[in-house]
Design a protein around this motif. Structure first.
Motif, PDB file in Angstrom:
ATOM      1  N   ALA A  29      30.735  38.454  22.745  1.00  0.00           N
ATOM      2  CA  ALA A  29      32.111  38.723  22.315  1.00  0.00           C
ATOM      3  C   ALA A  29      32.998  37.578  22.799  1.00  0.00           C
ATOM      4  CB  ALA A  29      32.591  40.047  22.880  1.00  0.00           C
ATOM      5  N   THR A  30      33.523  36.815  21.873  1.00  0.00           N
ATOM      6  CA  THR A  30      34.364  35.676  22.240  1.00  0.00           C
ATOM      7  C   THR A  30      35.807  36.133  22.452  1.00  0.00           C
ATOM      8  OG1 THR A  30      34.990  35.132  19.974  1.00  0.00           O
ATOM      9  CG2 THR A  30      32.927  34.142  20.829  1.00  0.00           C
ATOM     10  N   ALA A  31      36.573  35.273  23.085  1.00  0.00           N
ATOM     11  CA  ALA A  31      37.999  35.570  23.276  1.00  0.00           C
ATOM     12  C   ALA A  31      38.671  35.763  21.925  1.00  0.00           C
ATOM     13  CB  ALA A  31      38.665  34.451  24.068  1.00  0.00           C
ATOM     14  N   ASP A  32      38.326  34.923  20.951  1.00  0.00           N
ATOM     15  CA  ASP A  32      38.922  35.055  19.618  1.00  0.00           C
ATOM     16  C   ASP A  32      38.549  36.385  18.970  1.00  0.00           C
ATOM     17  OD1 ASP A  32      40.262  32.639  19.708  1.00  0.00           O
ATOM     18  OD2 ASP A  32      38.700  31.535  18.634  1.00  0.00           O
ATOM     19  N   ASP A  33      37.282  36.804  19.116  1.00  0.00           N
ATOM     20  CA  ASP A  33      36.864  38.105  18.580  1.00  0.00           C
ATOM     21  C   ASP A  33      37.734  39.217  19.156  1.00  0.00           C
ATOM     22  OD1 ASP A  33      34.669  36.977  17.193  1.00  0.00           O
ATOM     23  OD2 ASP A  33      33.302  37.330  18.887  1.00  0.00           O
ATOM     24  N   LEU A  34      37.896  39.182  20.465  1.00  0.00           N
ATOM     25  CA  LEU A  34      38.648  40.236  21.157  1.00  0.00           C
ATOM     26  C   LEU A  34      40.121  40.200  20.790  1.00  0.00           C
ATOM     27  CD1 LEU A  34      36.785  39.892  24.546  1.00  0.00           C
ATOM     28  CD2 LEU A  34      36.773  41.931  23.086  1.00  0.00           C
ATOM     29  N   LEU A  35      40.721  39.008  20.831  1.00  0.00           N
ATOM     30  CA  LEU A  35      42.152  38.889  20.519  1.00  0.00           C
ATOM     31  C   LEU A  35      42.435  39.306  19.079  1.00  0.00           C
ATOM     32  CD1 LEU A  35      42.983  35.528  22.324  1.00  0.00           C
ATOM     33  CD2 LEU A  35      43.569  37.836  23.073  1.00  0.00           C
ATOM     34  N   ASN A  36      41.587  38.880  18.150  1.00  0.00           N
ATOM     35  CA  ASN A  36      41.787  39.262  16.743  1.00  0.00           C
ATOM     36  C   ASN A  36      41.681  40.768  16.564  1.00  0.00           C
ATOM     37  OD1 ASN A  36      42.191  36.626  15.895  1.00  0.00           O
ATOM     38  ND2 ASN A  36      40.035  36.291  15.397  1.00  0.00           N
ATOM     39  N   ALA A  37      40.687  41.377  17.168  1.00  0.00           N
ATOM     40  CA  ALA A  37      40.509  42.825  17.027  1.00  0.00           C
ATOM     41  C   ALA A  37      41.653  43.597  17.672  1.00  0.00           C
ATOM     42  CB  ALA A  37      39.174  43.255  17.647  1.00  0.00           C
ATOM     43  N   MET A  38      42.077  43.129  18.839  1.00  0.00           N
ATOM     44  CA  MET A  38      43.130  43.840  19.562  1.00  0.00           C
ATOM     45  C   MET A  38      44.512  43.554  18.989  1.00  0.00           C
ATOM     46  SD  MET A  38      41.795  43.711  23.533  1.00  0.00           S
ATOM     47  CE  MET A  38      41.920  41.961  23.699  1.00  0.00           C
ATOM     48  N   GLY A  39      44.642  42.479  18.249  1.00  0.00           N
ATOM     49  CA  GLY A  39      45.922  42.149  17.634  1.00  0.00           C
ATOM     50  C   GLY A  39      46.974  41.697  18.630  1.00  0.00           C
ATOM     51  N   ILE A  40      46.536  41.028  19.708  1.00  0.00           N
ATOM     52  CA  ILE A  40      47.489  40.514  20.692  1.00  0.00           C
ATOM     53  C   ILE A  40      47.198  39.038  20.939  1.00  0.00           C
ATOM     54  CG2 ILE A  40      47.857  42.743  21.836  1.00  0.00           C
ATOM     55  CD1 ILE A  40      45.994  41.810  24.084  1.00  0.00           C
ATOM     56  N   LYS A  42      47.128  35.478  23.508  1.00  0.00           N
ATOM     57  CA  LYS A  42      46.538  35.153  24.808  1.00  0.00           C
ATOM     58  C   LYS A  42      47.461  35.532  25.963  1.00  0.00           C
ATOM     59  CE  LYS A  42      43.373  31.465  23.597  1.00  0.00           C
ATOM     60  NZ  LYS A  42      43.008  30.060  23.728  1.00  0.00           N
ATOM     61  N   GLY A  43      48.746  35.281  25.793  1.00  0.00           N
ATOM     62  CA  GLY A  43      49.698  35.597  26.862  1.00  0.00           C
ATOM     63  C   GLY A  43      49.702  37.082  27.182  1.00  0.00           C
ATOM     64  N   SER A  44      49.763  37.906  26.155  1.00  0.00           N
ATOM     65  CA  SER A  44      49.736  39.357  26.351  1.00  0.00           C
ATOM     66  C   SER A  44      48.400  39.792  26.951  1.00  0.00           C
ATOM     67  CB  SER A  44      49.962  40.083  25.026  1.00  0.00           C
ATOM     68  OG  SER A  44      51.254  39.841  24.545  1.00  0.00           O
ATOM     69  N   PHE A  45      47.319  39.154  26.475  1.00  0.00           N
ATOM     70  CA  PHE A  45      45.993  39.498  26.978  1.00  0.00           C
ATOM     71  C   PHE A  45      45.912  39.256  28.489  1.00  0.00           C
ATOM     72  CE2 PHE A  45      41.707  38.171  28.180  1.00  0.00           C
ATOM     73  CZ  PHE A  45      40.986  39.306  27.827  1.00  0.00           C
ATOM     74  N   TYR A  46      46.285  38.064  28.919  1.00  0.00           N
ATOM     75  CA  TYR A  46      46.152  37.749  30.342  1.00  0.00           C
ATOM     76  C   TYR A  46      47.200  38.447  31.199  1.00  0.00           C
ATOM     77  CZ  TYR A  46      42.365  34.635  29.295  1.00  0.00           C
ATOM     78  OH  TYR A  46      41.153  34.142  28.894  1.00  0.00           O
ATOM     79  N   PHE A  47      48.295  38.870  30.580  1.00  0.00           N
ATOM     80  CA  PHE A  47      49.273  39.680  31.309  1.00  0.00           C
ATOM     81  C   PHE A  47      48.691  41.071  31.561  1.00  0.00           C
ATOM     82  CE2 PHE A  47      52.842  42.653  31.530  1.00  0.00           C
ATOM     83  CZ  PHE A  47      53.533  42.107  32.606  1.00  0.00           C
ATOM     84  N   ALA A  48      48.024  41.628  30.542  1.00  0.00           N
ATOM     85  CA  ALA A  48      47.462  42.979  30.652  1.00  0.00           C
ATOM     86  C   ALA A  48      46.146  42.985  31.441  1.00  0.00           C
ATOM     87  CB  ALA A  48      47.230  43.566  29.263  1.00  0.00           C
ATOM     88  N   PHE A  49      45.375  41.919  31.311  1.00  0.00           N
ATOM     89  CA  PHE A  49      44.040  41.862  31.927  1.00  0.00           C
ATOM     90  C   PHE A  49      43.934  40.570  32.725  1.00  0.00           C
ATOM     91  CE2 PHE A  49      43.808  44.111  27.864  1.00  0.00           C
ATOM     92  CZ  PHE A  49      43.444  45.367  28.318  1.00  0.00           C
ATOM     93  N   LYS A  50      44.527  40.597  33.894  1.00  0.00           N
ATOM     94  CA  LYS A  50      44.602  39.391  34.720  1.00  0.00           C
ATOM     95  C   LYS A  50      43.219  38.852  35.082  1.00  0.00           C
ATOM     96  CE  LYS A  50      49.179  40.533  36.384  1.00  0.00           C
ATOM     97  NZ  LYS A  50      49.456  41.250  35.174  1.00  0.00           N
ATOM     98  N   GLY A  51      42.230  39.730  35.103  1.00  0.00           N
ATOM     99  CA  GLY A  51      40.855  39.310  35.373  1.00  0.00           C
ATOM    100  C   GLY A  51      40.125  38.861  34.122  1.00  0.00           C
ATOM    101  N   GLY A  52      40.851  38.703  33.014  1.00  0.00           N
ATOM    102  CA  GLY A  52      40.269  38.196  31.781  1.00  0.00           C
ATOM    103  C   GLY A  52      39.276  39.146  31.143  1.00  0.00           C
ATOM    104  N   LYS A  53      38.272  38.560  30.536  1.00  0.00           N
ATOM    105  CA  LYS A  53      37.270  39.312  29.774  1.00  0.00           C
ATOM    106  C   LYS A  53      36.521  40.302  30.666  1.00  0.00           C
ATOM    107  CE  LYS A  53      33.083  38.259  27.137  1.00  0.00           C
ATOM    108  NZ  LYS A  53      32.270  37.163  26.600  1.00  0.00           N
ATOM    109  N   GLU A  54      36.225  39.906  31.898  1.00  0.00           N
ATOM    110  CA  GLU A  54      35.503  40.810  32.799  1.00  0.00           C
ATOM    111  C   GLU A  54      36.311  42.069  33.084  1.00  0.00           C
ATOM    112  OE1 GLU A  54      33.875  40.972  37.355  1.00  0.00           O
ATOM    113  OE2 GLU A  54      33.678  39.083  36.286  1.00  0.00           O
TER     114      GLU A  54
END
Length: 194
Positions: A29-40, A42-54
């Motif tokens: 699962a790539t970052a792009d796969d996750l971001l596209n599916a979640m519809g958010i 990178k900034g929102s992603f790392y704000f919500a999940f400071k530990g990233g993909k893990e």
């Protein structure tokens, strides 16, 4: 100064992440796969999940437990016949309407797909499979207490047996398309519940 307000539903984006991880696996699962599916973004992603993909994967595992294991435990503790519930549950895994489809168990997949470098994630996945084992053990003990089971096998051994069946049927389902064969296999394995 306050940051931008959160404009997404964290539960909804977790559900989307679960879909991606279940379909592609943690490593694929790539970052792009996750971001596209979640519809958010990178900034929102790392704000919500400071530990990233893990961190996202950890939270996705919690979400799968919340969505599925609680419902199974509640049903098994309130139904009139927990032994029949277990039989019906396993037989449901063999048909087109299987709750996991052909994707396998979320946690079993994680144990296989997550690299040795991510031992913490493997431990979490194992912990949740042990939780499922505990749920099965409780149901078997309840069945014994209600006089629905005559077997002398200890409830904890049967709980372990059932989680092993769970893992096995989730793999076998991927190689065997014949639902009749799968149902026969499940029935044969469930003969221990006498």
């Amino acid at each position: 100064m306050a940051g931008r307000p959160k404009i997404y539903d964290e539960t909804a984006i977790l559900d989307k992440a679960v879909e991606v991880f279940w379909e592609k696996g943690y490593a694929n699962a790539t970052a792009d796969d996750l971001l596209n599916a979640m519809g958010i973004g990178k900034g929102s992603f790392y704000f919500a999940f400071k530990g990233g993909k893990e961190e996202l994967f950890r939270k996705s595992m919690e979400r799968v437990v919340e969505l599925n294991f609680k419902a199974i435990r509640d049903a098994l503790t309130t139904c009139a016949d927990p032994v029949q519930f277990i039989r019906d549950f396993f037989l449901s895994l063999t048909g087109n309407e299987s709750p996991v489809g052909n994707k396998g168990c979320y946690f079993g997949n994680a144990l296989i797909q997550v690299s040795a470098d991510d031992a913490g994630l493997k431990m979490i996945a194992a912990k949740y499979l042990h939780l499922l084992e505990e749920i099965f053990t409780e149901a078997v003990q309840r069945g014994k207490d209600l006089g629905l089971l005559q077997t002398q096998e200890p409830a904890d051994a049967l709980g372990t047996y059932l989680v092993n069946l769970w893992n096995g049927i989730n793999v076998t389902r991927r190689m065997e398309p014949d639902q009749r064969k799968l149902a026969e296999l499940v029935r044969m394995n469930l003969k221990v519940l006498i």
